[in-house]
Design an enzyme around this catalytic site. Structure first.
Site, PDB file in Angstrom:
ATOM      1  N   ASN A  67       0.863  -1.177   0.000  1.00  0.00           N
ATOM      2  CA  ASN A  67       0.000   0.000   0.000  1.00  0.00           C
ATOM      3  C   ASN A  67       0.905   1.234   0.000  1.00  0.00           C
ATOM      4  OD1 ASN A  67      -1.910   1.976   0.352  1.00  0.00           O
ATOM      5  ND2 ASN A  67      -2.396   1.443   2.462  1.00  0.00           N
TER       6      ASN A  67
ATOM      7  N   LYS B 124       0.067   4.225  -0.347  1.00  0.00           N
ATOM      8  CA  LYS B 124      -0.623   5.391   0.208  1.00  0.00           C
ATOM      9  C   LYS B 124      -0.402   6.599  -0.714  1.00  0.00           C
ATOM     10  CE  LYS B 124      -0.370   3.359   4.769  1.00  0.00           C
ATOM     11  NZ  LYS B 124      -0.246   3.559   6.240  1.00  0.00           N
TER      12      LYS B 124
ATOM     13  N   HIS C 132      -9.528   0.572   4.873  1.00  0.00           N
ATOM     14  CA  HIS C 132      -8.268   0.811   5.573  1.00  0.00           C
ATOM     15  C   HIS C 132      -8.524   1.734   6.757  1.00  0.00           C
ATOM     16  CE1 HIS C 132      -4.207   2.286   6.412  1.00  0.00           C
ATOM     17  NE2 HIS C 132      -3.760   1.200   5.793  1.00  0.00           N
TER      18      HIS C 132
ATOM     19  N   GLU D 276      -7.123   4.244   7.857  1.00  0.00           N
ATOM     20  CA  GLU D 276      -7.035   5.673   7.561  1.00  0.00           C
ATOM     21  C   GLU D 276      -8.305   6.179   6.893  1.00  0.00           C
ATOM     22  OE1 GLU D 276      -2.197   5.349   7.169  1.00  0.00           O
ATOM     23  OE2 GLU D 276      -3.404   5.610   5.358  1.00  0.00           O
TER      24      GLU D 276
ATOM     25  N   GLU E 119      -5.323  -5.195  10.737  1.00  0.00           N
ATOM     26  CA  GLU E 119      -4.363  -4.119  10.963  1.00  0.00           C
ATOM     27  C   GLU E 119      -4.713  -3.399  12.263  1.00  0.00           C
ATOM     28  OE1 GLU E 119      -4.633  -1.294   7.722  1.00  0.00           O
ATOM     29  OE2 GLU E 119      -6.679  -0.832   8.309  1.00  0.00           O
TER      30      GLU E 119
ATOM     31  N   GLY F 129       2.116   2.640  11.037  1.00  0.00           N
ATOM     32  CA  GLY F 129       2.986   3.793  10.899  1.00  0.00           C
ATOM     33  C   GLY F 129       3.629   4.254  12.195  1.00  0.00           C
TER      34      GLY F 129
ATOM     35  N   SER G 107       3.125  -1.895  10.552  1.00  0.00           N
ATOM     36  CA  SER G 107       4.581  -1.779  10.706  1.00  0.00           C
ATOM     37  C   SER G 107       5.297  -3.096  10.407  1.00  0.00           C
ATOM     38  CB  SER G 107       4.927  -1.286  12.115  1.00  0.00           C
ATOM     39  OG  SER G 107       4.433   0.027  12.330  1.00  0.00           O
TER      40      SER G 107
END
Length: 248
Positions: A9, A11, A97, A99, A169, A175, A210
């Site tokens: 990904n 991003k 996701h 985010e 996740e 991150g 991560s």
């Protein structure tokens, strides 16, 4: 037997030149290493064509997208449909996701609608589920994930989990440099597989949060972890290739 799947990904990173260089390095490295993992690259929308062209010449690299609209077409400025992604050569698409859920307020119901749109068009959705740090500390991890999965089940799509992937996740690990221990990840992956019923044994379930070359092999060694959804490390060719090789 489930194959290991490693999805990148990217991003909102990169340029056309960056994408072309990274793909050249990935294709060269993966071919020379004879890597056994299935690999999916999910670039920003403007670079779908760049990655798609490279994927055509790579046996084990498939094109994916980072998001899609739940609508098939219409006056939805700024949105991208499943049909458009297919037309660009995409085979996979990430839905839900963390985010998208946290920054853009996507509810589990909207994520489920996007999952259905992807499936209906013939794309393989990568459904992301996971808990926040507060939810984990409150002991609600499994409850949160069960609710996120149930939103998809409630649509009663028929063969819901056929040609679908799930990515666990933990939001607190994305991150941040923190990673769920292999034991923590395995516990949740096993729970997810149980939630899928008869489809559980055949469904690929990835870990995201991560993921690095240093921890990939230990994660992949767990019975119910079938690969990874990789963020930052997927922007470095050597690191990402090492993650893919961990499948071996």
């Amino acid at each position: 037997m489930r194959k290991t799947l490693v999805a990148a990904n990217w991003k909102m990173h990169g340029t056309k030149a960056f994408a072309e260089q990274l793909l050249a390095e990935l294709n060269s490295g993966l071919e020379s290493d004879d890597c056994s993992a299935e690999v999916v690259i999910c670039p920003p929308f403007p670079y779908l064509g760049v990655v798609g062209a490279a994927a055509e010449n790579a046996e084990q690299v498939a094109l994916g997208a980072q998001n899609l609209s739940e609508q098939p077409s219409g006056a939805f400025t700024g949105e991208v449909s499943a049909e458009m992604l297919l037309d660009c050569g995409a085979r996979y698409v990430i839905v839900g996701h963390s985010e998208r859920r946290s920054l853009y307020g996507e509810s589990s119901e909207l994520v489920a609608a996007k999952f259905a749109a992807a499936k209906g068009a013939g794309l393989t959705p990568i459904l992301c589920v996971g808990e926040s740090l507060q939810e984990r500390e409150a002991g609600n991890t499994l409850k949160v994930i069960a609710e996120q999965i149930q939103a998809v089940v409630d649509l009663d799509l028929g063969n819901t989990w056929q040609n679908a992937v799930i990515a666990y996740e933990p939001v607190w690990a994305i991150g941040t440099g923190k990673t769920a221990t292999p034991e923590q990840a395995q516990e949740v992956h096993q729970f997810i597989r149980q939630q899928l019923g008869e489809a559980g044994p055949a469904t690929q379930i990835l870990y995201g949060g991560s993921v690095k070359a240093a921890n990939a092999a230990e994660l992949f060694a767990r019975e119910d972890i079938d690969g990874a959804l990789v963020g930052g490390a997927s922007l470095q060719a050597d690191e990402f290739i090492k993650i893919c090789r961990a499948a071996d």
